[in-house]
Write an enzyme that holds these catalytic residues in place. Structure first.
Site, PDB file in Angstrom:
ATOM      1  N   GLU A   1     -16.132   5.950   3.914  1.00 42.15           N
ATOM      2  CA  GLU A   1     -15.663   5.377   5.345  1.00 42.15           C
ATOM      3  C   GLU A   1     -15.714   6.337   6.567  1.00 42.15           C
ATOM      4  OE1 GLU A   1     -11.460   5.624   3.279  1.00 42.15           O
ATOM      5  OE2 GLU A   1     -10.890   5.567   5.404  1.00 42.15           O
TER       6      GLU A   1
ATOM      7  N   LYS B   1      -2.551   6.220   1.515  1.00 44.27           N
ATOM      8  CA  LYS B   1      -2.778   6.646   3.075  1.00 44.27           C
ATOM      9  C   LYS B   1      -1.713   7.924   3.197  1.00 44.27           C
ATOM     10  CE  LYS B   1      -3.162   4.203   7.460  1.00 44.27           C
ATOM     11  NZ  LYS B   1      -4.432   4.764   7.748  1.00 44.27           N
TER      12      LYS B   1
ATOM     13  N   ARG C   1       0.976  -1.003  -0.028  1.00 46.58           N
ATOM     14  CA  ARG C   1       0.110   0.010   0.030  1.00 46.58           C
ATOM     15  C   ARG C   1       0.771   1.127  -0.079  1.00 46.58           C
ATOM     16  NH1 ARG C   1      -4.338   0.297   4.728  1.00 46.58           N
ATOM     17  NH2 ARG C   1      -2.636   0.690   6.012  1.00 46.58           N
TER      18      ARG C   1
HETATM   19  C1  COI Z   1      -4.567   2.715  11.456  1.00 52.81           C
HETATM   20  O1  COI Z   1      -5.624   1.992  11.748  1.00 52.81           O
HETATM   21  O2  COI Z   1      -3.322   2.425  11.734  1.00 52.81           O
HETATM   22  C2  COI Z   1      -4.635   4.311  11.119  1.00 52.81           C
HETATM   23  O3  COI Z   1      -3.992   4.848  10.550  1.00 52.81           O
HETATM   24  C3  COI Z   1      -5.852   4.939  11.353  1.00 52.81           C
HETATM   25  C4  COI Z   1      -5.538   6.097  12.256  1.00 52.81           C
HETATM   26  C5  COI Z   1      -6.366   6.964  12.391  1.00 52.81           C
HETATM   27  C6  COI Z   1      -5.091   5.666  13.525  1.00 52.81           C
END
Ligand code: COI
Length: 378
Positions: A261, A225, A123
């Protein structure tokens, strides 16, 4: 765009002994480097940041040349005021900052497991491609994650008390003034022991459906991300939290009707034997937990659908739950949309509970991992 050519954290696994040899010399490091637990109140871990002993850094220039990655004591990093990530990371749609989240779990026998870190590496590669950044190879990424987990082993909570959240970052760290790719990149990993993400613990979440703000739009970077997917939702989260909600569920920005989401996780709904989740069509994150839950649900005889889901359908579901690395598999107790609030039945034998138990069992080594998703690192 070129990728990191080779940047081993350790020349080989044998060199891990150097790392632990190094640990022996450090003040505050564990006496034997492996088995001692850090002095933490393991029963009261939340999702707050707690610094651990080591972080990992690897620099890579734009042409793909690199400096060998290394573990160092956890501490602040130095950045040029004109670093790409500072100038274009949060302020515009031209951004150069990605992050990942993965976890190390302690088995009952004390050994450590990682859960599908290769999926995070893949990813990050997709994100780097989208943002014109070079990226570590999958092996480099996974080796670095293993190194950080092992070096910080005493911070991995006892079995069942939490996890070590591992946060890889990739950023444009070189100076840039005009809009363009940075001349240098830094891949950095740090870690923190964590418990439940939400203050509700394992209790059902109450979500608010946001109509004013959107998380992502078509053609944007919602599917990767990128750090810039997170600052823009802070206002919506703050507003919802001040009204007693756990988090915000976003709708698509075109029709304002289809589910996207939640700020921190993906969403699923259950109707009869069918489990549905919004299709990952570029505006929602392709969660590693999302993908794993889809596979487990299919194996357990559910019909799983990835498709457009309207808010009306959501309000008519039997059950709703969220998935994410930080969040895990979390049941939703109620959802508020406009002036309507729908309560979902929380049964002891819910679908989300079934999927949670299987997934957590695999991650913690309590259930045989027939899928080869876990990597034992101790
Ligand atoms: C994760 O679930 O690893 C994330 O990056 C979400 C984040 C808002 C803590």
């Amino acid at each position: 765009m070129s990728s990191f050519r080779s940047c081993e954290i350790f020349p080989s696994f044998v060199s891990l002994s150097h790392v632990f040899g190094f640990l022996l010399l450090l003040p505050g490091g564990s006496a034997n480097g492996e088995d001692e637990h850090a002095n933490v109140d393991w029963d009261n871990l939340g999702f707050g940041f707690m610094p651990t002993d080591y972080m990992y850094t690897m620099k890579c220039s734009k042409d793909g040349s690199f400096e060998q990655g290394q573990l160092s004591r956890y501490g602040n990093v130095e950045l040029s005021p004109s670093a790409g990530v500072l100038n274009y990371g949060q302020a515009s749609s031209h951004l150069q900052g990605l992050y990942e989240g993965t976890k190390a779990y302690r088995k009952e026998d004390g050994r450590l497991l990682l859960f599908r870190p290769d999926q995070n590496a893949i990813r990050m590669k997709m994100g780097a491609d989208r943002l014109c950044m070079p990226c570590p190879s999958i092996d480099q990424f996974v080796d670095a994650v293993k190194g950080v987990a092992l070096a910080n082993k005493r911070w991995v909570p006892p079995s069942g008390k939490g996890t070590l959240y591992i946060r890889p970052l990739l950023m444009g760290s070189g100076p840039v003034l005009g809009l363009g790719p940075a001349p240098e990149y830094t891949f950095l990993i740090y870690a923190s022991p964590v418990g439940n993400y939400f203050k509700e613990g394992l209790a059902p979440l109450n979500l608010y459906i946001e109509e004013e703000f959107h998380r992502a739009s078509r053609g944007g970077a919602g599917g990767v991300k990128s750090i810039t997917n997170y600052a823009p939702v802070l206002k919506a989260i703050a507003r919802a939290k001040s009204r007693g909600f756990s988090d915000v569920l976003y709708l698509d920005s075109v029709n304002k009707r289809y589910l996207e989401e939640v700020s921190s996780c993906n969403i699923f709904l259950v109707k009869g034997n069918v489990i549905s989740t919004p299709a990952a069509n570029g505006t929602i994150l392709q969660g590693v937990t999302r993908r794993s839950v889809i596979e487990i649900a299919g194996d357990h005889g559910y019909q799983v659908e990835e498709r457009a889901i309207s808010v009306d359908e959501l309000m008519d579901a039997d059950e709703v739950f969220c998935t994410g690395t930080a969040v895990g598999v979390a049941p939703v107790g109620n959802i508020t949309y406009q002036d309507r609030r729908v309560e979902y039945k929380i049964r002891a034998e819910s679908v989300s509970q079934e999927l949670y138990s299987v997934l957590e069992g695999i991650k913690r080594g309590l259930i045989e991992d027939k899928k080869g998703w876990t990597i034992e690192i101790s």
